[in-house]
Design a protein around this motif. Structure first.
Motif, mmCIF file in Angstrom:
data_model
loop_
_atom_site.group_PDB
_atom_site.id
_atom_site.type_symbol
_atom_site.label_atom_id
_atom_site.label_comp_id
_atom_site.label_asym_id
_atom_site.label_seq_id
_atom_site.Cartn_x
_atom_site.Cartn_y
_atom_site.Cartn_z
ATOM 1 N N LEU A 204 0.799 -1.258 -0.064
ATOM 2 C CA LEU A 204 -0.202 -0.141 -0.106
ATOM 3 C C LEU A 204 0.833 1.211 -0.086
ATOM 4 O O LEU A 204 0.634 2.430 -0.734
ATOM 5 N N TYR A 205 2.027 1.312 0.994
ATOM 6 C CA TYR A 205 2.878 2.681 1.053
ATOM 7 C C TYR A 205 4.246 2.416 1.325
ATOM 8 O O TYR A 205 4.839 3.373 1.465
ATOM 9 N N GLY A 206 4.771 1.266 0.734
ATOM 10 C CA GLY A 206 5.857 0.693 0.884
ATOM 11 C C GLY A 206 6.836 2.107 0.131
ATOM 12 O O GLY A 206 7.976 2.427 0.642
ATOM 13 N N HIS A 207 6.365 2.482 -0.954
ATOM 14 C CA HIS A 207 7.265 3.378 -2.074
ATOM 15 C C HIS A 207 7.230 4.705 -1.260
ATOM 16 O O HIS A 207 8.172 5.528 -1.719
ATOM 17 N N ARG A 208 6.633 5.012 -0.168
ATOM 18 C CA ARG A 208 6.522 6.274 0.706
ATOM 19 C C ARG A 208 7.438 6.105 1.955
ATOM 20 O O ARG A 208 7.755 7.269 2.596
ATOM 21 N N LEU A 209 7.990 5.153 2.114
ATOM 22 C CA LEU A 209 8.903 4.824 2.915
ATOM 23 C C LEU A 209 10.337 5.165 2.909
ATOM 24 O O LEU A 209 10.793 4.692 1.849
ATOM 25 N N GLY A 210 11.262 5.407 3.583
ATOM 26 C CA GLY A 210 12.615 5.443 3.422
ATOM 27 C C GLY A 210 13.153 4.231 3.731
ATOM 28 O O GLY A 210 14.013 3.851 3.369
ATOM 29 N N SER A 211 12.656 3.575 4.779
ATOM 30 C CA SER A 211 13.024 2.028 5.376
ATOM 31 C C SER A 211 11.948 1.503 6.004
ATOM 32 O O SER A 211 11.039 2.237 6.306
ATOM 33 N N ALA A 212 12.179 0.256 6.227
ATOM 34 C CA ALA A 212 11.047 -0.774 7.017
ATOM 35 C C ALA A 212 11.594 -1.750 7.471
ATOM 36 O O ALA A 212 12.814 -2.375 6.971
ATOM 37 N N ASP A 213 11.274 -2.481 8.475
ATOM 38 C CA ASP A 213 11.549 -3.625 8.919
ATOM 39 C C ASP A 213 10.264 -4.781 9.223
ATOM 40 O O ASP A 213 9.109 -4.154 9.245
ATOM 41 N N SER A 214 10.372 -5.973 9.109
ATOM 42 C CA SER A 214 9.515 -6.632 9.113
ATOM 43 C C SER A 214 9.892 -8.171 9.523
ATOM 44 O O SER A 214 10.894 -8.713 9.287
ATOM 45 N N MET A 215 9.210 -8.651 10.636
ATOM 46 C CA MET A 215 9.372 -9.944 11.083
ATOM 47 C C MET A 215 8.079 -10.934 10.732
ATOM 48 O O MET A 215 8.013 -12.130 11.197
ATOM 49 N N ALA A 216 7.348 -10.537 9.696
ATOM 50 C CA ALA A 216 6.223 -11.432 9.165
ATOM 51 C C ALA A 216 6.605 -12.648 8.742
ATOM 52 O O ALA A 216 5.949 -13.667 8.743
ATOM 53 N N TRP A 217 7.935 -12.750 8.251
ATOM 54 C CA TRP A 217 8.363 -13.968 7.870
ATOM 55 C C TRP A 217 8.224 -15.372 8.829
ATOM 56 O O TRP A 217 7.864 -16.208 8.361
ATOM 57 N N SER A 218 8.271 -14.981 10.188
ATOM 58 C CA SER A 218 8.399 -15.842 11.015
ATOM 59 C C SER A 218 7.002 -16.388 11.388
ATOM 60 O O SER A 218 6.693 -17.506 11.646
ATOM 61 N N TYR A 219 6.066 -15.412 11.341
ATOM 62 C CA TYR A 219 4.633 -15.530 11.530
ATOM 63 C C TYR A 219 4.079 -16.660 10.355
ATOM 64 O O TYR A 219 3.544 -17.613 10.851
ATOM 65 N N ALA A 220 4.608 -16.346 9.304
ATOM 66 C CA ALA A 220 4.079 -17.352 8.103
ATOM 67 C C ALA A 220 4.807 -18.599 8.443
ATOM 68 O O ALA A 220 4.192 -19.827 8.179
ATOM 69 N N ALA A 221 6.169 -18.751 8.578
ATOM 70 C CA ALA A 221 6.812 -20.010 8.735
ATOM 71 C C ALA A 221 6.391 -20.880 10.073
ATOM 72 O O ALA A 221 6.387 -22.198 9.668
ATOM 73 N N ARG A 222 5.680 -20.274 10.778
ATOM 74 C CA ARG A 222 5.280 -21.056 12.147
ATOM 75 C C ARG A 222 4.136 -22.020 11.584
ATOM 76 O O ARG A 222 3.779 -22.828 12.132
ATOM 77 N N ARG A 223 3.441 -21.617 10.488
ATOM 78 C CA ARG A 223 2.166 -22.287 10.210
ATOM 79 C C ARG A 223 2.685 -23.069 8.976
ATOM 80 O O ARG A 223 1.621 -23.567 8.422
#
Length: 274
Positions: A204-223
């Motif tokens: 939605l808005y990643g192109h407006r950020l200078g940087s970001a972090d995410s741990m979403a990979w771990s949530y997906a991997a757990r399932r």
């Protein structure tokens, strides 16, 4: 006012890491929590660039207040900067503004904002050479704009700093409300860091950020079952191989959608624009 911090220059996507030892194993940018690093008695130089999470969400959730003093935190960050190196920035000891968090602390959104600004000022006074970033806290758009004004009143021009954190968005970060907040703040000239941004938010808005972090990979991997070739664990929730593959897939999907390159040109040298 602290000196301009140049280490965060250039767009970057930080992979959230549970395990501090990934700093010495991986060559992708990492986002690591102080709560995890503080347990490590022995540190060594990082193999990658990285940024530090203060662990505030957990600390406030557990205690309803900050029990780690600014002096203790600044001392820890100084140790990380010296012994690990490659530290792009460190989050301050900010106070999140989600309704359940203000209920936990018993304070108002305005009081959380005042404490957040005061902590940034104290940390940068204690350790002016460390790369602490300011964080905008709030809940509604007007809250964030009021927090912007609080920094201005304290003599901090957020528009000239290489990174400004955006707080209290991770649990609603794929909503149009956050898109409006990010868009408005970006148009003020802020180079924003999105904390805990999941894939929906990046689309939605990643192109407006200078940087970001995410741990979403771990949530997906757990399932999911382990990746082919992964042995010794029942899922890949703490698997660097899964995490780096997830990161590659995510950035490829964003590029395929024709997103701006703000979060995609990850190998640019520090200080280079996309």
């Amino acid at each position: 006012m602290p000196p301009e911090q140049t280490s965060t220059s250039g767009p970057v996507f930080y992979l959230g890491a549970h395990q501090p030892h990934w700093l010495w194993r991986l060559d992708v940018p990492l986002f690591v929590s102080h709560r995890q690093l503080a347990r490590k008695k022995t540190l060594k130089p990082a193999a990658c660039r990285w940024a530090l999470d203060s662990g505030g969400f957990t600390e406030l959730s557990l205690h309803g207040t900050w029990v780690t003093t600014p002096a203790q935190y600044a001392e820890a960050v100084a140790r990380y900067a010296e012994q690990i190196g490659n530290l792009d920035f460190a989050a301050p000891q900010d106070s999140m503004c989600e309704p359940f968090m203000t209920e936990r602390t018993g304070l108002s959104v305005a009081e959380h904002q005042e404490r957040t600004v005061a902590n940034y000022l104290e940390l940068t006074a204690l350790a002016p050479d460390l790369p602490f970033i300011p964080v905008l806290q709030g809940w509604e758009l007007d809250d964030y704009l009021r927090c912007f004004d609080l920094y201005a009143s304290a003599g901090i021009d957020l528009t000239i700093l290489p990174r400004v954190g955006l707080g209290s968005v991770c649990r609603r970060q794929s909503t149009h409300q956050i898109t409006e907040i990010v868009t408005t703040l970006a148009r003020l000239g802020l180079s924003l860091h999105g904390f805990g941004v999941k894939t929906g938010g990046l689309h939605l808005y990643g192109h407006r950020l200078g940087s970001a972090d995410s741990m979403a990979w771990s949530y997906a991997a757990r399932r999911q079952p382990p990746m082919p070739g992964c042995t010794g664990h029942k899922n890949c929730a703490n698997c660097p191989r899964y995490a780096t593959a997830w990161r590659t897939r995510l950035l490829s999907r964003l590029a395929a959608r024709g997103e701006q390159t703000d979060l995609l040109d990850l190998d640019l040298p520090h200080g280079r624009a996309a």
